[in-house]
Design a protein around this motif. Structure first.
Motif, PDB file in Angstrom:
ATOM      1  N   ASN A   1       0.876  -1.056   0.004  1.00  0.00           N
ATOM      2  CA  ASN A   1       0.123   0.033   0.064  1.00  0.00           C
ATOM      3  C   ASN A   1       0.885   1.135   0.109  1.00  0.00           C
TER       4      ASN A   1
ATOM      5  N   VAL B   1      -3.507   3.655  -2.043  1.00  0.00           N
ATOM      6  CA  VAL B   1      -3.652   2.679  -3.000  1.00  0.00           C
ATOM      7  C   VAL B   1      -2.693   1.513  -3.025  1.00  0.00           C
ATOM      8  N   LYS B   2      -3.110   0.624  -3.614  1.00  0.00           N
ATOM      9  CA  LYS B   2      -2.158  -0.635  -3.546  1.00  0.00           C
ATOM     10  C   LYS B   2      -1.603  -0.906  -5.060  1.00  0.00           C
TER      11      LYS B   2
ATOM     12  N   ILE C   1      -0.087  -2.767  -7.561  1.00  0.00           N
ATOM     13  CA  ILE C   1      -0.053  -4.171  -8.211  1.00  0.00           C
ATOM     14  C   ILE C   1       0.513  -4.726  -9.304  1.00  0.00           C
TER      15      ILE C   1
ATOM     16  N   LYS D   1      -4.334  -0.259  -7.802  1.00  0.00           N
ATOM     17  CA  LYS D   1      -5.792  -0.596  -7.346  1.00  0.00           C
ATOM     18  C   LYS D   1      -6.265   0.332  -6.234  1.00  0.00           C
ATOM     19  N   ASP D   2      -7.395   1.024  -6.487  1.00  0.00           N
ATOM     20  CA  ASP D   2      -7.595   2.082  -5.375  1.00  0.00           C
ATOM     21  C   ASP D   2      -8.688   1.624  -4.358  1.00  0.00           C
TER      22      ASP D   2
ATOM     23  N   ASP E   1     -11.393  -0.606  -5.640  1.00  0.00           N
ATOM     24  CA  ASP E   1     -11.067  -1.751  -6.513  1.00  0.00           C
ATOM     25  C   ASP E   1     -10.790  -1.325  -7.864  1.00  0.00           C
ATOM     26  N   ASN E   2     -10.847  -0.285  -8.381  1.00  0.00           N
ATOM     27  CA  ASN E   2     -10.694   0.646  -9.554  1.00  0.00           C
ATOM     28  C   ASN E   2      -9.247   0.285 -10.013  1.00  0.00           C
ATOM     29  N   ILE E   3      -8.801  -0.094 -10.947  1.00  0.00           N
ATOM     30  CA  ILE E   3      -7.332  -0.455 -11.504  1.00  0.00           C
ATOM     31  C   ILE E   3      -7.081   0.879 -12.459  1.00  0.00           C
ATOM     32  N   LYS E   4      -5.875   1.547 -12.084  1.00  0.00           N
ATOM     33  CA  LYS E   4      -5.209   2.830 -12.956  1.00  0.00           C
ATOM     34  C   LYS E   4      -4.133   2.413 -13.205  1.00  0.00           C
ATOM     35  N   SER E   5      -3.665   3.152 -14.198  1.00  0.00           N
ATOM     36  CA  SER E   5      -2.157   2.915 -14.779  1.00  0.00           C
ATOM     37  C   SER E   5      -1.612   4.354 -14.726  1.00  0.00           C
TER      38      SER E   5
END
Ligand code: BTN
Length: 269
Positions: free
Chosen positions: A220, A232-233, A235, A246-247, A250-254
């Motif tokens: 985190n 955020v984590k 990943i 991953k916020d 649980d939304n994944i962002k780059s």
């Protein structure tokens, strides 16, 4: 002041045992200068690929995000590398990744247990040991040059109050190494990795190593953007060197290496 004359970072000291074919073949050495990145940018378009600019001291050393970089005489490695890669501009951040992996590998080989904090900080015992500042020099004939500035704290024992809690040096952590040996080994390692990338386009091996050295992968972290902080984590780090997070929903962002910085959950890292 802890330094020996034979550790001056001039051509004579670095080139002894340097078996590279173009990286570090031309070394421009100063006792003092404002910033090696400034000088490298001013000569980049007429310099040969692999030229390095190195100074014992910088009076206006620059870091990322407009920060200053303290660069006292003989205490560290303050150098800039001029490259002429024929790669798309969006691949440039990979060169920073490749540089940080090359530095981590060299220090690891010298038994210094370092990690990498995305995008480009080399970490030792949870503090910052080294930073990288990559800058582009546009040329009207489309022969762009890239300047990669590297600052490694080697012999510094005291840091200014504002960075004292987050910065360290090799000497401070008990690693008594010669600056010239680190520079020489870095130039060799860099040439191997850079040539391989330019010739094959293959990024996987470097990204794999980057992930192995990462101190934030699967942890985190706080993303800091201006004054906003988001937990955020982390990943993944993708093939372009983007941070995949991953916020809390649980939304994944780059995230690309732009104007953001990151902090560990409990401090610098
Ligand atoms: C950072 O982590 O913020 C990047 C620091 C980069 C410092 C180096 S020292 C040599 C070169 N010349 C500069 O003015 N900056 C880079």
């Amino acid at each position: 002041m802890i330094y020996k004359n034979d550790d001056i970072l001039n051509f004579e000291n670095i080139s002894c045992g340097l078996g590279t074919s173009y990286i570090g073949k031309n070394i421009i050495h100063f006792h003092t200068i404002d910033s090696t990145n400034n000088y490298a940018k001013s000569i980049a378009n007429n310099a040969s690929e692999g030229t390095i600019v190195i100074s014992e001291e910088q009076s206006s050393g620059r870091g990322r995000l407009g920060k200053k970089w303290t660069s006292k005489a003989y205490e560290g490695i303050w150098m800039s590398l001029i490259l002429k890669p024929r790669i798309p501009l969006n691949e440039l951040s990979f060169l920073t990744i490749l540089t940080s992996v090359s530095i981590a590998k060299v220090l690891d080989n010298l038994n210094v247990k370092v990690g990498i904090k995305w995008p480009n900080d080399i970490i030792l015992n949870s503090k910052k040991l080294c930073g990288i500042l990559t800058e582009l020099c546009l040329d009207l004939e489309n022969k762009n040059s890239v300047v990669i500035g590297i600052g490694i704290n080697v012999k510094s024992l005291d840091f200014d109050d504002d960075i004292n809690k987050i910065a360290t040096s090799l000497y401070k952590e008990g690693y008594i190494l010669e600056r010239r040996d680190i520079v020489r080994e870095f130039l060799i390692e860099f040439e191997k990795n850079y040539t391989n990338y330019i010739n094959t386009g293959n990024k996987i091996n470097i990204i794999d190593l980057y992930k192995q050295y990462s101190v934030i992968l699967n942890k985190n972290i706080f993303i800091v953007n201006n004054n906003e902080k988001e937990l955020v984590k982390c990943i993944n780090i993708d093939l372009d060197g983007n941070l995949v997070i991953k916020d809390l929903n649980d939304n994944i962002k780059s995230i690309s290496t732009g104007e953001i910085s990151i902090r560990g959950e409990n401090g610098y890292i």
